[in-house]
Design a protein around this motif. Structure first.
Motif, mmCIF file in Angstrom:
data_model
loop_
_atom_site.group_PDB
_atom_site.id
_atom_site.type_symbol
_atom_site.label_atom_id
_atom_site.label_comp_id
_atom_site.label_asym_id
_atom_site.label_seq_id
_atom_site.Cartn_x
_atom_site.Cartn_y
_atom_site.Cartn_z
ATOM 1 N N CYS A 30 0.814 -1.213 0.000
ATOM 2 C CA CYS A 30 0.000 0.000 0.000
ATOM 3 C C CYS A 30 0.849 1.266 0.000
ATOM 4 C CB CYS A 30 -0.924 0.015 1.213
ATOM 5 S SG CYS A 30 -2.151 -1.283 1.174
ATOM 6 N N THR A 31 0.416 2.242 -0.782
ATOM 7 C CA THR A 31 1.108 3.534 -0.842
ATOM 8 C C THR A 31 0.197 4.687 -0.464
ATOM 9 O OG1 THR A 31 0.570 3.768 -3.184
ATOM 10 C CG2 THR A 31 2.699 2.752 -2.640
ATOM 11 N N GLU A 32 -1.117 4.442 -0.443
ATOM 12 C CA GLU A 32 -2.084 5.483 -0.108
ATOM 13 C C GLU A 32 -3.101 4.930 0.882
ATOM 14 O OE1 GLU A 32 -2.621 8.252 -4.020
ATOM 15 O OE2 GLU A 32 -3.824 6.424 -3.924
ATOM 16 N N GLN A 33 -3.753 5.851 1.583
ATOM 17 C CA GLN A 33 -4.826 5.463 2.489
ATOM 18 C C GLN A 33 -6.052 6.314 2.217
ATOM 19 O OE1 GLN A 33 -3.996 6.526 6.643
ATOM 20 N NE2 GLN A 33 -2.340 7.839 5.896
ATOM 21 N N LEU A 34 -7.220 5.727 2.419
ATOM 22 C CA LEU A 34 -8.476 6.434 2.244
ATOM 23 C C LEU A 34 -8.818 7.109 3.563
ATOM 24 C CD1 LEU A 34 -10.882 7.015 0.343
ATOM 25 C CD2 LEU A 34 -11.955 4.952 1.267
ATOM 26 N N MET A 35 -9.006 8.414 3.514
ATOM 27 C CA MET A 35 -9.315 9.179 4.716
ATOM 28 C C MET A 35 -10.824 9.185 4.960
ATOM 29 S SD MET A 35 -6.205 9.744 5.275
ATOM 30 C CE MET A 35 -6.203 10.785 6.711
ATOM 31 N N GLU A 36 -11.226 9.590 6.155
ATOM 32 C CA GLU A 36 -12.650 9.581 6.515
ATOM 33 C C GLU A 36 -13.487 10.471 5.606
ATOM 34 O OE1 GLU A 36 -13.699 9.969 10.643
ATOM 35 O OE2 GLU A 36 -11.818 9.018 11.240
ATOM 36 N N ASP A 37 -12.878 11.538 5.068
ATOM 37 C CA ASP A 37 -13.642 12.454 4.213
ATOM 38 C C ASP A 37 -13.677 12.024 2.745
ATOM 39 O OD1 ASP A 37 -11.077 13.027 3.357
ATOM 40 O OD2 ASP A 37 -11.141 15.145 3.874
ATOM 41 N N GLY A 38 -13.127 10.835 2.453
ATOM 42 C CA GLY A 38 -13.158 10.311 1.098
ATOM 43 C C GLY A 38 -11.942 10.654 0.251
ATOM 44 N N THR A 39 -11.056 11.503 0.768
ATOM 45 C CA THR A 39 -9.830 11.826 0.041
ATOM 46 C C THR A 39 -8.789 10.743 0.305
ATOM 47 O OG1 THR A 39 -8.961 13.145 1.877
ATOM 48 C CG2 THR A 39 -10.275 14.312 0.207
ATOM 49 N N THR A 40 -7.720 10.777 -0.473
ATOM 50 C CA THR A 40 -6.615 9.864 -0.223
ATOM 51 C C THR A 40 -5.408 10.655 0.232
ATOM 52 O OG1 THR A 40 -5.894 9.944 -2.532
ATOM 53 C CG2 THR A 40 -7.389 8.154 -1.915
ATOM 54 N N ALA A 41 -4.549 9.984 0.982
ATOM 55 C CA ALA A 41 -3.320 10.592 1.482
ATOM 56 C C ALA A 41 -2.221 9.537 1.415
ATOM 57 C CB ALA A 41 -3.503 11.075 2.923
ATOM 58 N N PRO A 42 -0.965 9.971 1.289
ATOM 59 C CA PRO A 42 0.129 8.998 1.281
ATOM 60 C C PRO A 42 0.118 8.160 2.564
ATOM 61 C CG PRO A 42 0.917 11.170 0.662
ATOM 62 C CD PRO A 42 -0.491 11.342 1.148
ATOM 63 N N LEU A 43 0.435 6.884 2.440
ATOM 64 C CA LEU A 43 0.533 5.995 3.594
ATOM 65 C C LEU A 43 1.999 5.922 3.991
ATOM 66 C CD1 LEU A 43 -0.998 4.055 5.491
ATOM 67 C CD2 LEU A 43 -0.453 2.230 3.882
ATOM 68 N N LYS A 44 2.333 6.616 5.059
ATOM 69 C CA LYS A 44 3.723 6.698 5.523
ATOM 70 C C LYS A 44 4.014 5.560 6.491
ATOM 71 C CE LYS A 44 3.575 11.638 4.921
ATOM 72 N NZ LYS A 44 3.420 12.923 5.544
ATOM 73 N N GLU A 45 5.294 5.362 6.776
ATOM 74 C CA GLU A 45 5.705 4.294 7.691
ATOM 75 C C GLU A 45 5.050 4.462 9.060
ATOM 76 O OE1 GLU A 45 7.305 1.422 7.109
ATOM 77 O OE2 GLU A 45 7.229 2.055 5.009
ATOM 78 N N ALA A 46 4.915 5.692 9.537
ATOM 79 C CA ALA A 46 4.277 5.939 10.831
ATOM 80 C C ALA A 46 2.811 5.502 10.793
ATOM 81 C CB ALA A 46 4.387 7.413 11.208
ATOM 82 N N ASP A 47 2.145 5.713 9.665
ATOM 83 C CA ASP A 47 0.756 5.276 9.512
ATOM 84 C C ASP A 47 0.664 3.751 9.551
ATOM 85 O OD1 ASP A 47 -0.171 7.964 9.098
ATOM 86 O OD2 ASP A 47 0.475 7.805 6.999
ATOM 87 N N LYS A 48 1.593 3.098 8.848
ATOM 88 C CA LYS A 48 1.601 1.636 8.832
ATOM 89 C C LYS A 48 1.825 1.084 10.240
ATOM 90 C CE LYS A 48 3.188 1.112 4.064
ATOM 91 N NZ LYS A 48 4.186 0.534 3.161
ATOM 92 N N LYS A 49 2.735 1.709 10.982
ATOM 93 C CA LYS A 49 3.005 1.275 12.355
ATOM 94 C C LYS A 49 1.761 1.437 13.216
ATOM 95 C CE LYS A 49 5.949 1.899 16.399
ATOM 96 N NZ LYS A 49 4.908 1.315 17.202
ATOM 97 N N ARG A 50 1.058 2.550 13.044
ATOM 98 C CA ARG A 50 -0.160 2.793 13.814
ATOM 99 C C ARG A 50 -1.203 1.709 13.520
ATOM 100 N NH1 ARG A 50 -2.141 6.362 11.244
ATOM 101 N NH2 ARG A 50 -4.217 6.252 10.955
#
Length: 93
Positions: A30-50
């Protein structure tokens, strides 16, 4: 009601690929994540750890956790008429 808002698809999307599996394996691709508002944002290492911390929390309670990843396409990423393509080559596309 389940998933009343659905998942927004970008304009021009013709195909949707969905994959589910163990979070630690799915997140590697994965390189992106779907945000609650329907937008996408980069999926960073800190996000993956979370995400994996949450998975560990549920797993410690003997709960099974699955991840779901999606990818949209305007057209097939390989030639569907090419009978010489292996299944692995199709997934690599």
């Amino acid at each position: 009601e389940l998933c009343t808002g659905g998942m927004p698809l970008s304009e021009g999307t013709q195909l949707l690929s969905v994959c589910k599996g163990a979070p630690n394996f799915i997140l590697d691709f994965c390189t992106e994540q779907l945000m609650e508002d329907g937008t996408t944002a980069p999926l960073k290492e800190a996000d993956k750890k979370r995400v994996l911390d949450v998975v560990d929390h549920y797993s410690s309670k003997a709960l099974r956790v699955l991840a779901i990843a999606t990818r949209t396409f305007e057209s097939m990423p390989f030639d569907t008429d090419d009978e010489d393509l292996s299944t692995d080559q199709k997934f690599e596309a």
